[in-house]
Design a protein around this motif. Structure first.
Motif, PDB file in Angstrom:
ATOM      1  N   GLY A 183       1.044  -1.494  -0.070  1.00  0.00           N
ATOM      2  CA  GLY A 183      -0.469   0.370  -0.319  1.00  0.00           C
ATOM      3  C   GLY A 183       0.661   0.983   0.106  1.00  0.00           C
ATOM      4  O   GLY A 183       1.810   1.335  -0.246  1.00  0.00           O
ATOM      5  N   HIS A 184       0.357   1.877   0.738  1.00  0.00           N
ATOM      6  CA  HIS A 184       1.462   3.549   0.715  1.00  0.00           C
ATOM      7  C   HIS A 184       2.688   3.567   1.369  1.00  0.00           C
ATOM      8  O   HIS A 184       3.436   4.068   0.475  1.00  0.00           O
ATOM      9  N   ILE A 185       3.061   2.881   2.114  1.00  0.00           N
ATOM     10  CA  ILE A 185       4.192   2.649   2.518  1.00  0.00           C
ATOM     11  C   ILE A 185       4.781   1.458   2.053  1.00  0.00           C
ATOM     12  O   ILE A 185       5.464   1.927   1.890  1.00  0.00           O
ATOM     13  N   GLY A 186       4.450   0.342   1.914  1.00  0.00           N
ATOM     14  CA  GLY A 186       4.851  -0.795   1.004  1.00  0.00           C
ATOM     15  C   GLY A 186       5.696  -0.257  -0.084  1.00  0.00           C
ATOM     16  O   GLY A 186       6.489  -0.730  -0.564  1.00  0.00           O
ATOM     17  N   TYR A 192       3.550  -8.923  -1.832  1.00  0.00           N
ATOM     18  CA  TYR A 192       2.443  -9.552  -1.915  1.00  0.00           C
ATOM     19  C   TYR A 192       1.304  -9.475  -0.969  1.00  0.00           C
ATOM     20  O   TYR A 192       2.088  -8.602   0.276  1.00  0.00           O
ATOM     21  N   ASP A 193       0.704  -9.010  -1.551  1.00  0.00           N
ATOM     22  CA  ASP A 193      -0.625  -8.548  -1.417  1.00  0.00           C
ATOM     23  C   ASP A 193      -2.325  -8.893  -1.175  1.00  0.00           C
ATOM     24  O   ASP A 193      -2.141  -9.610  -2.312  1.00  0.00           O
ATOM     25  N   ILE A 194      -3.390  -8.512  -0.738  1.00  0.00           N
ATOM     26  CA  ILE A 194      -4.166  -9.650  -1.635  1.00  0.00           C
ATOM     27  C   ILE A 194      -4.864  -9.307  -2.363  1.00  0.00           C
ATOM     28  O   ILE A 194      -5.767  -9.200  -3.183  1.00  0.00           O
ATOM     29  N   HIS A 238       3.997  -4.732   5.740  1.00  0.00           N
ATOM     30  CA  HIS A 238       3.165  -3.553   5.893  1.00  0.00           C
ATOM     31  C   HIS A 238       1.591  -3.002   5.161  1.00  0.00           C
ATOM     32  O   HIS A 238       0.908  -2.426   4.658  1.00  0.00           O
ATOM     33  N   VAL A 239       0.725  -4.293   6.082  1.00  0.00           N
ATOM     34  CA  VAL A 239      -0.386  -3.845   6.638  1.00  0.00           C
ATOM     35  C   VAL A 239      -1.095  -3.857   7.764  1.00  0.00           C
ATOM     36  O   VAL A 239      -0.270  -3.463   8.552  1.00  0.00           O
ATOM     37  N   PRO A 240      -2.192  -3.830   7.157  1.00  0.00           N
ATOM     38  CA  PRO A 240      -3.085  -3.138   8.772  1.00  0.00           C
ATOM     39  C   PRO A 240      -3.085  -3.804   9.321  1.00  0.00           C
ATOM     40  O   PRO A 240      -3.394  -5.632   9.606  1.00  0.00           O
TER      41      PRO A 240
HETATM   42  P1  NAI Z   1      -2.179   1.119   3.494  1.00  0.00           P
HETATM   43  O1  NAI Z   1      -3.510   0.790   3.595  1.00  0.00           O
HETATM   44  O2  NAI Z   1      -1.814   1.965   2.491  1.00  0.00           O
HETATM   45  O3  NAI Z   1      -1.217  -0.167   3.339  1.00  0.00           O
HETATM   46  C1  NAI Z   1      -1.457  -1.450   3.268  1.00  0.00           C
HETATM   47  C2  NAI Z   1      -2.122  -2.651   2.577  1.00  0.00           C
HETATM   48  O4  NAI Z   1      -1.896  -3.973   2.836  1.00  0.00           O
HETATM   49  C3  NAI Z   1      -3.123  -2.486   1.336  1.00  0.00           C
HETATM   50  O5  NAI Z   1      -2.371  -3.241   0.250  1.00  0.00           O
HETATM   51  C4  NAI Z   1      -3.802  -3.940   1.136  1.00  0.00           C
HETATM   52  O6  NAI Z   1      -4.141  -4.185   0.769  1.00  0.00           O
HETATM   53  C5  NAI Z   1      -2.333  -4.805   2.374  1.00  0.00           C
HETATM   54  N1  NAI Z   1      -2.887  -5.873   2.855  1.00  0.00           N
HETATM   55  C6  NAI Z   1      -4.303  -6.227   3.714  1.00  0.00           C
HETATM   56  N2  NAI Z   1      -4.962  -7.181   4.541  1.00  0.00           N
HETATM   57  C7  NAI Z   1      -3.856  -8.497   3.833  1.00  0.00           C
HETATM   58  C8  NAI Z   1      -3.493  -9.751   4.162  1.00  0.00           C
HETATM   59  N3  NAI Z   1      -3.749 -10.179   4.544  1.00  0.00           N
HETATM   60  N4  NAI Z   1      -1.956  -9.974   3.050  1.00  0.00           N
HETATM   61  C9  NAI Z   1      -1.105  -9.219   1.774  1.00  0.00           C
HETATM   62  N5  NAI Z   1      -1.696  -7.345   2.289  1.00  0.00           N
HETATM   63  C10 NAI Z   1      -2.800  -7.312   2.949  1.00  0.00           C
HETATM   64  O7  NAI Z   1      -1.649   1.419   4.619  1.00  0.00           O
HETATM   65  P2  NAI Z   1      -0.124   2.048   5.069  1.00  0.00           P
HETATM   66  O8  NAI Z   1      -0.123   3.244   4.852  1.00  0.00           O
HETATM   67  O9  NAI Z   1       0.551   1.617   3.817  1.00  0.00           O
HETATM   68  O10 NAI Z   1      -0.165   1.499   6.362  1.00  0.00           O
HETATM   69  C11 NAI Z   1       1.095  -0.210   6.027  1.00  0.00           C
HETATM   70  C12 NAI Z   1       0.784  -0.256   8.116  1.00  0.00           C
HETATM   71  O11 NAI Z   1       1.998   1.424   8.376  1.00  0.00           O
HETATM   72  C13 NAI Z   1      -0.735   0.103   8.626  1.00  0.00           C
HETATM   73  O12 NAI Z   1      -1.027  -1.355  10.134  1.00  0.00           O
HETATM   74  C14 NAI Z   1      -0.256   0.933  10.039  1.00  0.00           C
HETATM   75  O13 NAI Z   1      -1.622   1.453  11.054  1.00  0.00           O
HETATM   76  C15 NAI Z   1       0.999   1.044   9.557  1.00  0.00           C
HETATM   77  N6  NAI Z   1       1.930   2.231  10.289  1.00  0.00           N
HETATM   78  C16 NAI Z   1       2.667   2.411  11.252  1.00  0.00           C
HETATM   79  C17 NAI Z   1       3.146   3.262  11.375  1.00  0.00           C
HETATM   80  C18 NAI Z   1       4.625   3.501  12.605  1.00  0.00           C
HETATM   81  O14 NAI Z   1       4.910   4.503  12.875  1.00  0.00           O
HETATM   82  N7  NAI Z   1       4.919   2.495  12.292  1.00  0.00           N
HETATM   83  C19 NAI Z   1       3.422   4.976  11.048  1.00  0.00           C
HETATM   84  C20 NAI Z   1       2.108   4.688  10.132  1.00  0.00           C
HETATM   85  C21 NAI Z   1       1.782   3.624   9.680  1.00  0.00           C
END
Ligand code: NAI
Length: 422
Positions: free
Chosen positions: A165-168, A185-187, A215-217
């Motif tokens: 997603g955004h971070i990955g 890998y992404d779902i 980098h999953v939620p």
């Molecule tokens: P995003 O929503 O842009 O990307 C998440 C990706 O994970 C999506 O592409 C989604 O399709 C994929 N995904 C969801 N379930 C999945 C599964 N079972 N298997 C494979 N892929 C799956 O989120 P973003 O912004 O990239 O953030 C990722 C994570 O980083 C979040 O959990 C967020 O809370 C965390 N985060 C941590 C921070 C920190 O301070 N350490 C700061 C900001 C975000």
């Protein structure tokens, strides 16, 4: 008379920003005609109610971070609170169901710290590959661990990204700039950036990667998604990074693999249980394991991310005030429609209603009785509430526009109704 929350040109909104929200927020809100008060610290429930009440009966917004709680009592005690800005990612500190019931949009900033996390990930990939932390700790103890043994360049190595997603996807670009081969890998169906390759299964990615980064939620599917079995698929000597959510990795299983040496090292920023404050002790089975880099959930904690968060949430609040847009809202259905025409000098009635049978026909019969010409209508709903725009070609100062707003607001199903100058 203006109803609570009518647009700037109808009644002046004010915002109270707490917890030293970055100054980009106040600057942006002021530039949009919103009066802003700032306070460096958070407020308890009673003090928050008192502070908001002191600001008067006009439309109010409150901006908080993680310490201030916007409870159901606050929402009830301050009925002129028309929006909450959470200048952070989490929204657990806000009574979201009650906010939805009262038609109060809550906006947060889930993506403003994306770059900060991605930078830390690639930095830690290098740190792990060179054993920097163990060698630094040894140097602090007076030991000169000068040796090339076990140290590798990251160029040419494979980085597996789970969650693109955004971070990955940003990690993907930065890692390729280092000369790494990237798998993901992404779902969801995600297009690869650069030369990244999609892995069809997570198992294949785990087996092919020298570094695996998560980098999953936090969802039912991702909780525990890296347990002992999945860690077992990783190459011997590979590294694991988790800067996503704490419950994604089975920590006791990871500990075993680190102790046995199957996994050569790990970098963690998030944990299943995290201290609630900086004064609380951090407890983890990984403490004392020197090939684990443990950081206190600081992946997104940079000044730049705070500035981005200030702008992102302020923009959402300004859009809500200016056009009724709920883009990025976590409590109301998301709706964003431009003014019907560029030279429009009309108004928009923004109605939030309970999503019950017959609600739209009741609103439309009020509109039909009003003899006001409708130039556009947009609707978004979730199971509980609906958000409706009714665009009319008369000024918000025209008595007919106000009467129509009041008549819609008087319907039993209406939760809140505002009038906005387009
Ligand atoms: P995003 O929503 O842009 O990307 C998440 C990706 O994970 C999506 O592409 C989604 O399709 C994929 N995904 C969801 N379930 C999945 C599964 N079972 N298997 C494979 N892929 C799956 O989120 P973003 O912004 O990239 O953030 C990722 C994570 O980083 C979040 O959990 C967020 O809370 C965390 N985060 C941590 C921070 C920190 O301070 N350490 C700061 C900001 C975000």
């Amino acid at each position: 008379m203006a109803a609570i929350g009518d647009s700037p040109r109808v009644s002046e909104p004010q915002a109270l920003l707490l917890e030293s929200v970055h100054e980009t927020a106040a600057e942006s809100l002021r530039a949009h005609g919103i009066t802003v008060q700032t306070r460096p610290k958070g407020l308890g429930e009673d003090d928050l109610i008192a502070a908001l009440r002191e600001m008067g009966d006009g439309p109010l917004m409150v901006g908080i971070r993680s310490k201030t709680h916007v409870t159901a009592r606050v929402l009830e005690a301050v009925p002129n609170l028309i929006a909450v800005g959470a200048f952070c990612i989490g929204t657990d500190q806000i009574a979201l169901a009650e906010a939805q019931r009262r038609g109060v949009p809550v906006f947060n900033a889930p993506f403003s710290s994306t770059r900060s996390v991605a930078e830390l990930v690639v930095a830690e990939v290098v740190m792990l590959s060179r054993g920097v932390f163990q060698r630094s700790m040894a140097a602090h103890r007076g030991k000169w661990a000068k040796s090339a043994a076990g140290s590798h360049e990251v160029r040419g190595k494979t980085l597996g990204i789970i969650g693109y997603g955004h971070i990955g996807s940003q990690v993907s670009i930065l890692a390729e700039a280092f000369g790494m081969r990237v798998l993901y890998y992404d779902i969801d169906l995600k297009l690869p950036l650069g030369n990244a390759d999609k892995s069809v299964t997570m198992q294949a990615l785990l087996a092919d990667s020298d570094f695996v980064t998560l980098h999953v939620p936090d969802t039912k599917l991702t909780r525990g998604m890296l347990g002992d079995e999945e860690l077992g698929y990783m190459k011997p000597g590979a590294f694991l990074l988790n800067l996503s959510r704490g419950k994604v990795v089975d920590i006791p299983a990871l500990r075993e693999r680190l102790v046995s040496g199957h996994i050569a090292g790990a970098a963690l920023d998030v944990y299943p249980e995290e201290p609630a404050s900086t004064t609380e002790e951090f407890r983890s089975e990984l403490r004392g394991i020197d090939n684990a880099i443990l950081t206190p959930h600081i992946g997104g904690s940079t000044v730049e991310a705070q500035a981005n968060i200030g702008r992102e949430v302020a923009t959402a609040l300004e859009r809500w005030i200016g056009t009724g847009s709920t883009l990025g809202c976590v409590t109301l259905p998301q709706l964003d429609a431009p003014a019907p025409s560029r030279d429009a000098s009309g108004s928009r009635i923004v109605n939030i209603h309970s999503n019950v049978p017959g609600v739209l026909s009741a609103i439309n019969s009020v509109v039909a009785d009003s003899s006001v010409n409708i130039v556009g209508q947009s609707l978004a709903t979730n199971e509980e509430v609906g958000l409706l725009y009714i665009d009319v070609q008369i000024s918000p100062n025209d008595a007919k526009a106000r009467e129509l707003r009041d008549a819609i607001d008087a319907l039993e199903t209406s939760i809140r109704t505002r009038l906005i100058a387009l």
